[in-house]
Design an enzyme around this catalytic site. Structure first.
Site, PDB file in Angstrom:
ATOM      1  N   SER A 112       0.721  -5.198  11.953  1.00 17.98           N
ATOM      2  CA  SER A 112      -0.752  -5.192  11.921  1.00 17.98           C
ATOM      3  C   SER A 112      -1.298  -4.528  13.175  1.00 17.98           C
ATOM      4  CB  SER A 112      -1.310  -6.617  11.880  1.00 17.98           C
ATOM      5  OG  SER A 112      -0.818  -7.329  10.797  1.00 17.98           O
TER       6      SER A 112
ATOM      7  N   GLY B 257      -7.109   1.665   8.659  1.00 17.12           N
ATOM      8  CA  GLY B 257      -8.225   0.730   8.635  1.00 17.12           C
ATOM      9  C   GLY B 257      -8.140  -0.229   7.470  1.00 17.12           C
TER      10      GLY B 257
ATOM     11  N   ARG C  28       0.490   8.461  -1.906  1.00 19.40           N
ATOM     12  CA  ARG C  28       1.597   8.510  -0.950  1.00 19.40           C
ATOM     13  C   ARG C  28       2.972   8.752  -1.563  1.00 19.40           C
ATOM     14  NH1 ARG C  28       0.419   3.864   3.393  1.00 19.40           N
ATOM     15  NH2 ARG C  28      -1.453   4.991   3.941  1.00 19.40           N
TER      16      ARG C  28
ATOM     17  N   HIS D 138       7.816   2.496   5.301  1.00 22.48           N
ATOM     18  CA  HIS D 138       6.539   2.098   5.903  1.00 22.48           C
ATOM     19  C   HIS D 138       6.088   0.710   5.465  1.00 22.48           C
ATOM     20  CE1 HIS D 138       2.588   2.681   7.610  1.00 22.48           C
ATOM     21  NE2 HIS D 138       1.985   2.621   6.436  1.00 22.48           N
TER      22      HIS D 138
ATOM     23  N   ARG E 109       1.277   1.023  -2.957  1.00 22.04           N
ATOM     24  CA  ARG E 109       0.063   0.523  -2.313  1.00 22.04           C
ATOM     25  C   ARG E 109      -0.907   1.652  -1.988  1.00 22.04           C
ATOM     26  NH1 ARG E 109      -1.426   0.152   3.006  1.00 22.04           N
ATOM     27  NH2 ARG E 109       0.659   0.793   3.687  1.00 22.04           N
TER      28      ARG E 109
ATOM     29  N   LEU F  92      -4.233  -3.954   5.146  1.00 25.42           N
ATOM     30  CA  LEU F  92      -5.071  -4.747   6.053  1.00 25.42           C
ATOM     31  C   LEU F  92      -6.117  -5.515   5.252  1.00 25.42           C
ATOM     32  CD1 LEU F  92      -5.820  -2.708   9.325  1.00 25.42           C
ATOM     33  CD2 LEU F  92      -4.248  -4.599   9.011  1.00 25.42           C
TER      34      LEU F  92
HETATM   35  C1  SIN Z   1      -2.187   5.296   7.827  1.00 24.73           C
HETATM   36  O1  SIN Z   1      -3.064   5.219   8.676  1.00 24.73           O
HETATM   37  O2  SIN Z   1      -1.803   6.338   7.317  1.00 24.73           O
HETATM   38  C2  SIN Z   1      -1.538   4.026   7.383  1.00 24.73           C
HETATM   39  C3  SIN Z   1      -2.485   3.190   6.685  1.00 24.73           C
HETATM   40  C4  SIN Z   1      -1.784   2.405   5.646  1.00 24.73           C
HETATM   41  O3  SIN Z   1      -0.574   2.316   5.642  1.00 24.73           O
HETATM   42  O4  SIN Z   1      -2.485   1.895   4.763  1.00 24.73           O
END
Ligand code: SIN
Length: 537
Positions: A49, A55, A289, A350, A385, A391
């Protein structure tokens, strides 16, 4: 002396992990008068975190955006594997979470009109990412940590490593499976028996299962491993998200180059300066992604290049410095001036979209055991995701998990039984630390090479066969020697690796983050992959 020294602690709630979901739950519980202990492996502010750059994805500008659009984007990115009810729960509770953290003292970036500045990231149809420059996680943790450390109902134990939770049935010849505490390895090697009516697993992700990751060293999947050993099934563990753009640099490891850079106009190019994303998706560099990571992996394998590049040179230099001060500075220190040179990037592990089966409020099938954040599979993320929804999940869960725990404790009858002290058996001092190091490296390499961005039946079988051998060796070591943090992490890492492989083997299709060349098609019906204890132990 044989075995580790012993100690006892009592609490209403034990929280394992100090990321956003753990600390914000601790705060809500403490405000309700519950004695809360937070156990964390390193300093309180070492977590995924705290590293988050992008964000919190939340609808705040209702003139152009809507909950329905955010829900649709989340389910599109998640390739239909999401639980729509859970998605709605998180999306609709987002704006209140933002207000809560603002009230606590978080400063999110504002635009010239004094409204929240909204960033854009891959897969989002609107600008909706509330951020604090490019250090959103740092800002959130800074504020929450301050409040936690000031609260007299919260005790934070840094440099402590959780071993396992304790259920009544394990020791008390009782039918009841409810939680009665946990064993924890203290910072001086002592074993602490914590008596607690409830335990919250909020340890974050498992990026360290892979050789290359954007995650900090603490992310060894402890929460998932502990919860699974206690009897909670895991869901969709094969859905490991690889972030497309981690800085490729010989000295700087795990440095994320936020998707927000592409959101502001950054373009992916190859070594020859050619764009390539148009071959893979109409949204090009801003495609979801999974697609971008797979495209980069493919380009690198075809060309034999070590990395691709993110070109920011067409953007205004002053804007780049203002909007991404942290990334700008780190790149500069690494000798990369993003105003004039493309940034070398590679994909890396990630985020774990799967996790322990739970309700959006963190409830599991074990009475008194709750989960939160990346450890939990709530149904929000599906097969991939959506950027900055993590977050969101952590920010929303704190309040609701706390509510669930308060209500569980209010209904609790009688005293919490006291668990027996840790039994060291014939444990001796570790003799060959090299065994731990060797296995640790091997697990991560196997996962990267055989269970990475592109999978096949053969690779998965090979990975499982090698892991079986290691499992035996690690288990033997665990029972024969004094526990250490390295050993506990390796034990957890190996179990989580096995859960990922077994889940990947069970999915006979390609969907979202799981791509198997032997099953390239996506089946009509989206179904969760569930692995239970009975299949492994
Ligand atoms: C990023 O800032 O690319 C990561 C944000 C995320 O993993 O949601």
């Amino acid at each position: 002396m044989k075995g580790n020294k012993m100690k006892r602690i009592y609490a209403d709630v034990l929280i394992i992990g100090s990321g956003l979901s753990g600390l914000s739950t601790a705060l809500s519980l403490a405000e309700k008068g519950l004695k809360t202990v937070v156990v964390t492996k390193e300093a309180i502010d070492v977590s995924n975190s705290a590293n988050a750059q992008g964000g919190i994805a939340t609808v705040t500008d209702f003139d152009v955006d809507s909950f329905e659009k955010h829900i649709k984007d989340t389910i599109t990115a998640g390739a239909g594997l999401n639980n729509e009810k859970a998605v709605r729960f998180f999306v609709e509770n987002g704006p209140d979470a933002i207000k809560y953290f603002e009230k606590l003292g978080c400063h999110f970036t504002e635009n010239e009109e004094g409204k929240l500045d909204l960033g854009r990231e891959g897969g989002h149809s609107e600008r909706r990412v509330v951020h604090a420059g490019d250090i959103t996680g740092f800002e959130l943790i800074k504020v929450v940590k301050k409040a936690v450390l000031l609260h007299s109902n919260i005790t934070v134990l840094e440099n402590h490593t959780a071993i396992d939770v304790i259920t009544e049935s394990k020791f008390m010849s009782s039918e009841s499976n409810k939680i009665i505490g946990a064993y924890v390895l203290g910072k001086n090697g002592e074993i602490i028996t914590i008596t607690a009516k409830t335990v919250l697993l909020a340890t974050g992700g498992c990026g360290k299962v892979y050789l290359y990751t954007s995650n900090p060293d603490v992310t060894t999947g402890d929460g998932v491993a502990i919860g699974f050993r206690a009897g909670v099934p895991v869901v969709n563990m094969e859905m490991i998200q690889f972030h497309p753009t981690i800085l490729y640099h010989e000295k700087i490891k795990s440095m994320l180059i936020s998707e927000a850079l592409r959101g502001e106009g950054g373009v992916l190019i190859n070594k020859r300066g050619e764009t390539f994303m148009e071959k893979y998706h109409p949204l090009k560099s801003l495609a979801p992604r999974d697609i971008v990571a797979r495209a980069i992996d493919h380009e690198m394998k075809m060309s034999g290049d070590d990395c691709v590049f993110l070109d920011m040179t067409k953007l205004d230099g002053h804007f780049l410095q203002q909007r991404f001060p942290n990334i700008f500075r780190i790149c500069m220190d690494a000798g990369i001036d993003m105003r004039t040179m493309p940034i070398p990037v590679v994909p890396a592990a990630h985020y774990s979209c799967g996790g322990l089966q739970s309700e959006p409020t963190g409830k599991t099938i074990i009475p008194g055991l709750f989960v939160s954040g990346e450890v939990a599979h709530t149904g929000l993320h599906g097969a991939n995701r959506l950027a900055s929804n993590s977050l969101l999940e952590a920010a929303v869960m704190g309040k609701y998990v706390a509510k669930e725990i308060v209500s569980y404790i209010a209904d609790y009858t009688g005293e919490c039984p006291e668990p027996p002290e840790w039994n060291p058996g014939d444990a001796e001092d570790e003799d060959e630390k090299i065994i731990i190091k060797q296995n640790w490296d091997e697990v991560r390499r196997i996962m990267w090479n055989y269970v990475g961005i592109v999978r096949s039946n053969k690779r998965l079988e090979r990975a499982m066969a090698r892991l079986e051998l290691m499992k035996r060796e690690i288990n033997e070591y665990y029972w024969n020697f004094k526990v250490s943090r390295d050993l506990l992490e390796l034990r957890n890492l190996t179990l989580v690796a096995e859960l990922i492989i077994r889940s990947a083997m069970k999915r006979k299709e390609s969907r979202g983050l799981h791509f198997n060349i032997d099953y390239p098609e996506t089946l009509k019906e989206a179904k969760d992959t569930i692995v239970t204890q009975a299949e492994i132990f």
